[in-house]
Each structure stands twice: as structure tokens, then as C-alpha cells.
Scaffold this motif. Structure first.
Motif, PDB file in Angstrom:
ATOM      1  N   LYS A 204     -62.695 -90.586  39.920  1.00  0.00           N
ATOM      2  CA  LYS A 204     -62.400 -91.722  40.784  1.00  0.00           C
ATOM      3  C   LYS A 204     -60.893 -91.782  41.016  1.00  0.00           C
ATOM      4  N   PHE A 205     -60.485 -92.018  42.253  1.00  0.00           N
ATOM      5  CA  PHE A 205     -59.065 -92.121  42.585  1.00  0.00           C
ATOM      6  C   PHE A 205     -58.438 -93.227  41.744  1.00  0.00           C
ATOM      7  N   SER A 206     -57.270 -92.922  41.120  1.00  0.00           N
ATOM      8  CA  SER A 206     -56.659 -93.947  40.276  1.00  0.00           C
ATOM      9  C   SER A 206     -55.166 -94.184  40.526  1.00  0.00           C
ATOM     10  N   ALA A 207     -54.466 -93.274  41.215  1.00  0.00           N
ATOM     11  CA  ALA A 207     -53.034 -93.509  41.445  1.00  0.00           C
ATOM     12  C   ALA A 207     -52.501 -92.624  42.564  1.00  0.00           C
ATOM     13  N   VAL A 208     -51.460 -93.117  43.198  1.00  0.00           N
ATOM     14  CA  VAL A 208     -50.699 -92.334  44.165  1.00  0.00           C
ATOM     15  C   VAL A 208     -49.226 -92.480  43.780  1.00  0.00           C
ATOM     16  N   MET A 209     -48.501 -91.363  43.883  1.00  0.00           N
ATOM     17  CA  MET A 209     -47.089 -91.340  43.493  1.00  0.00           C
ATOM     18  C   MET A 209     -46.290 -90.637  44.582  1.00  0.00           C
ATOM     19  N   PHE A 210     -45.167 -91.219  44.948  1.00  0.00           N
ATOM     20  CA  PHE A 210     -44.281 -90.651  45.950  1.00  0.00           C
ATOM     21  C   PHE A 210     -42.926 -90.425  45.307  1.00  0.00           C
ATOM     22  N   ARG A 211     -42.332 -89.251  45.531  1.00  0.00           N
ATOM     23  CA  ARG A 211     -41.049 -88.889  44.918  1.00  0.00           C
ATOM     24  C   ARG A 211     -40.114 -88.270  45.962  1.00  0.00           C
ATOM     25  N   VAL A 212     -38.814 -88.558  45.838  1.00  0.00           N
ATOM     26  CA  VAL A 212     -37.768 -87.873  46.600  1.00  0.00           C
ATOM     27  C   VAL A 212     -36.639 -87.567  45.624  1.00  0.00           C
TER      28      VAL A 212
ATOM     29  N   PHE B 276     -28.784 -73.512  40.362  1.00  0.00           N
ATOM     30  CA  PHE B 276     -27.688 -72.811  39.700  1.00  0.00           C
ATOM     31  C   PHE B 276     -27.761 -71.302  39.898  1.00  0.00           C
ATOM     32  N   ASN B 277     -28.970 -70.757  39.886  1.00  0.00           N
ATOM     33  CA  ASN B 277     -29.218 -69.342  40.156  1.00  0.00           C
ATOM     34  C   ASN B 277     -30.684 -69.220  40.555  1.00  0.00           C
ATOM     35  N   SER B 278     -31.226 -68.033  40.584  1.00  0.00           N
ATOM     36  CA  SER B 278     -32.612 -67.879  41.050  1.00  0.00           C
ATOM     37  C   SER B 278     -33.626 -68.443  40.067  1.00  0.00           C
ATOM     38  N   LYS B 279     -33.232 -68.736  38.830  1.00  0.00           N
ATOM     39  CA  LYS B 279     -34.158 -69.224  37.802  1.00  0.00           C
ATOM     40  C   LYS B 279     -34.054 -70.716  37.516  1.00  0.00           C
ATOM     41  N   TRP B 280     -32.875 -71.311  37.533  1.00  0.00           N
ATOM     42  CA  TRP B 280     -32.664 -72.673  37.063  1.00  0.00           C
ATOM     43  C   TRP B 280     -32.283 -73.626  38.200  1.00  0.00           C
ATOM     44  N   LEU B 281     -32.963 -74.780  38.228  1.00  0.00           N
ATOM     45  CA  LEU B 281     -32.673 -75.848  39.175  1.00  0.00           C
ATOM     46  C   LEU B 281     -32.657 -77.166  38.418  1.00  0.00           C
ATOM     47  N   ALA B 282     -31.821 -78.094  38.846  1.00  0.00           N
ATOM     48  CA  ALA B 282     -31.777 -79.436  38.266  1.00  0.00           C
ATOM     49  C   ALA B 282     -31.722 -80.439  39.408  1.00  0.00           C
ATOM     50  N   SER B 283     -32.380 -81.588  39.212  1.00  0.00           N
ATOM     51  CA  SER B 283     -32.384 -82.588  40.266  1.00  0.00           C
ATOM     52  C   SER B 283     -32.442 -83.992  39.685  1.00  0.00           C
ATOM     53  N   PHE B 284     -32.048 -84.956  40.498  1.00  0.00           N
ATOM     54  CA  PHE B 284     -32.198 -86.369  40.198  1.00  0.00           C
ATOM     55  C   PHE B 284     -33.198 -86.925  41.191  1.00  0.00           C
ATOM     56  N   ASN B 285     -34.195 -87.665  40.696  1.00  0.00           N
ATOM     57  CA  ASN B 285     -35.290 -88.120  41.537  1.00  0.00           C
ATOM     58  C   ASN B 285     -35.529 -89.611  41.380  1.00  0.00           C
ATOM     59  N   VAL B 286     -36.105 -90.190  42.403  1.00  0.00           N
ATOM     60  CA  VAL B 286     -36.556 -91.576  42.383  1.00  0.00           C
ATOM     61  C   VAL B 286     -37.923 -91.601  43.057  1.00  0.00           C
ATOM     62  N   GLY B 287     -38.774 -92.517  42.639  1.00  0.00           N
ATOM     63  CA  GLY B 287     -40.111 -92.542  43.212  1.00  0.00           C
ATOM     64  C   GLY B 287     -40.742 -93.912  43.175  1.00  0.00           C
ATOM     65  N   TYR B 288     -41.974 -93.939  43.627  1.00  0.00           N
ATOM     66  CA  TYR B 288     -42.790 -95.147  43.598  1.00  0.00           C
ATOM     67  C   TYR B 288     -44.191 -94.744  43.167  1.00  0.00           C
ATOM     68  N   ASP B 289     -44.726 -95.436  42.161  1.00  0.00           N
ATOM     69  CA  ASP B 289     -46.069 -95.167  41.645  1.00  0.00           C
ATOM     70  C   ASP B 289     -46.924 -96.412  41.811  1.00  0.00           C
ATOM     71  N   HIS B 290     -48.150 -96.217  42.258  1.00  0.00           N
ATOM     72  CA  HIS B 290     -49.108 -97.319  42.335  1.00  0.00           C
ATOM     73  C   HIS B 290     -50.390 -96.865  41.648  1.00  0.00           C
ATOM     74  N   HIS B 291     -50.710 -97.497  40.525  1.00  0.00           N
ATOM     75  CA  HIS B 291     -51.926 -97.208  39.766  1.00  0.00           C
ATOM     76  C   HIS B 291     -52.968 -98.258  40.135  1.00  0.00           C
ATOM     77  N   THR B 292     -53.953 -97.869  40.957  1.00  0.00           N
ATOM     78  CA  THR B 292     -54.950 -98.810  41.447  1.00  0.00           C
ATOM     79  C   THR B 292     -55.852 -99.323  40.337  1.00  0.00           C
ATOM     80  N   ARG B 293     -56.149 -98.498  39.373  1.00  0.00           N
ATOM     81  CA  ARG B 293     -57.066 -98.874  38.290  1.00  0.00           C
ATOM     82  C   ARG B 293     -56.529-100.036  37.463  1.00  0.00           C
ATOM     83  N   TYR B 294     -55.212-100.092  37.264  1.00  0.00           N
ATOM     84  CA  TYR B 294     -54.614-101.119  36.415  1.00  0.00           C
ATOM     85  C   TYR B 294     -53.725-102.096  37.196  1.00  0.00           C
ATOM     86  N   SER B 295     -53.646-101.938  38.501  1.00  0.00           N
ATOM     87  CA  SER B 295     -52.769-102.763  39.348  1.00  0.00           C
ATOM     88  C   SER B 295     -51.332-102.735  38.849  1.00  0.00           C
ATOM     89  N   ILE B 296     -50.850-101.548  38.556  1.00  0.00           N
ATOM     90  CA  ILE B 296     -49.479-101.362  38.069  1.00  0.00           C
ATOM     91  C   ILE B 296     -48.662-100.632  39.125  1.00  0.00           C
TER      92      ILE B 296
END
Length: 178
Positions: A54-62, A68-88
Motif C-alpha cells: 500500500k502506498f505510504s509516502a512520497v519524498m521530494f529532494r533537491v 571530486f573525481n570519477s568515484k567520489w561526490l558530495a552534496s547538500f540536500n533539502v527535501g519534503y516528505d509526506h507519510h500518508t499512513r501516519y500523517s507526518i
């Protein structure tokens, strides 16, 4: 003078050789994640039109980051989560460290780990910590846009919630703009 010229030429040649292989660059990323939970009303071998998942959550991130090279990446992210099952609803802000296990041009198979803070827009629960582990595939596209497919495990530490954690596994689709 000849030794100095030879050393200078060697440094220039070596530098240009490595410059062609370096893939240092900034990037932008974004994705949608969907979580499905087990339906408590589902009964095995019963034809009551209840589905097992059963569908329980949707999450959006940017996010924004640096490769740094072909192997390593680092990022800072922010998002929005909506958990329908728990209204969170939650707003996670976190840092991610990504390691490309296998790379072929702009195609990659990767693992990533994230840690940060989760902010709650309501006073129903306290703010908490946010953790994420995941595996994914980056599929190179034409130009600078590339598609991401991800399988992530999320843990949200929420004081006052049962067991003080909200765990979920999500499937995600997104992009990376290099």
C-alpha cells in the motif's frame, strides 16, 4: 638550463595528462521517491481486492554538490516528505557522500550515505535526525542531464513516535545535471 626545461616540460605534460582524466565539477540533483508499506488488512489467499503493498509516502529532494573525481561526490540536500499512513510531514536537510562503484563515461552504479537533521513543520512530534543509505544507477543522457534510479533506506529519528524511529524503503527516480 636544459634540466630546468626538461623538468618544466615533464610537469606540463603530466599536468595535461591528468587534466583530461579529472572530472571535478559542480552539479545539481533532484529526485522523487515513493514508499510502499505492507497492508495490514491483506490476507493471504483471500479474494477481497486488497493489495499486499500500500502506498505510504512520497519524498521530494533537491541538492547541489561537487564531484571530486570519477568515484567520489558530495552534496547538500533539502527535501519534503509526506507519510500518508501516519500523517507526518518532514523537511530533511542533510549531506550525502556518494561513491561510484562502477563507472563507464556518464553511466555509474553507486552507493551513497546521508546524515542530517529532520525538521517538523508541526508541533505533533519533535525535530529529529535523518539517516539514509542507498544504491543507485546513473544513466548517461545526451548533454549534461542524466537519469538516476535509486533504492534507499530512510531512518527518521522522531522523539515521541513509536520506537522513536520511522523507517522506510523507497524507490526513486531523479536527475543529475553536471
Amino acid at each position: 638550463m636544459k634540466k630546468l626545461l626538461l623538468i618544466y616540460l615533464l610537469i606540463i605534460t603530466t599536468g595535461s595528462f591528468y587534466a583530461q582524466n579529472m572530472s571535478k565539477r559542480a552539479f545539481l540533483t533532484g529526485d522523487f521517491n515513493f514508499t510502499f508499506g505492507i497492508n495490514e488488512n491483506y490476507t493471504l489467499f483471500n479474494d477481497d481486492d486488497e493489495s499486499f503493498l500500500k502506498f505510504s509516502a512520497v519524498m521530494f529532494r533537491v541538492g547541489a554538490g561537487y564531484q571530486f573525481n570519477s568515484k567520489w561526490l558530495a552534496s547538500f540536500n533539502v527535501g519534503y516528505d509526506h507519510h500518508t499512513r501516519y500523517s507526518i510531514n518532514a523537511i530533511p536537510t542533510y549531506g550525502t557522500l556518494r561513491y561510484n562503484i562502477a563507472v563507464d563515461d556518464f553511466d555509474a552504479f553507486f552507493a551513497e550515505a546521508s546524515y542530517g537533521k529532520m525538521w517538523r513543520p508541526s508541533s505533533k512530534y519533535e525535530n529529529g535526525d535523518y539517516y539514509k543509505l542507498g544504491l543507485g544507477v546513473q544513466m548517461g543522457g545526451s548533454g549534461r542531464w542524466h537519469t538516476l534510479l535509486k533504492l534507499d533506506f530512510h531512518r527518521k529519528k522522531i522523539i515521541g513516535f513509536k520506537n522513536n524511529t520511522l523507517d522506510s524503503v523507497s524507490l526513486g527516480i531523479g536527475f543529475i545535471f553536471l
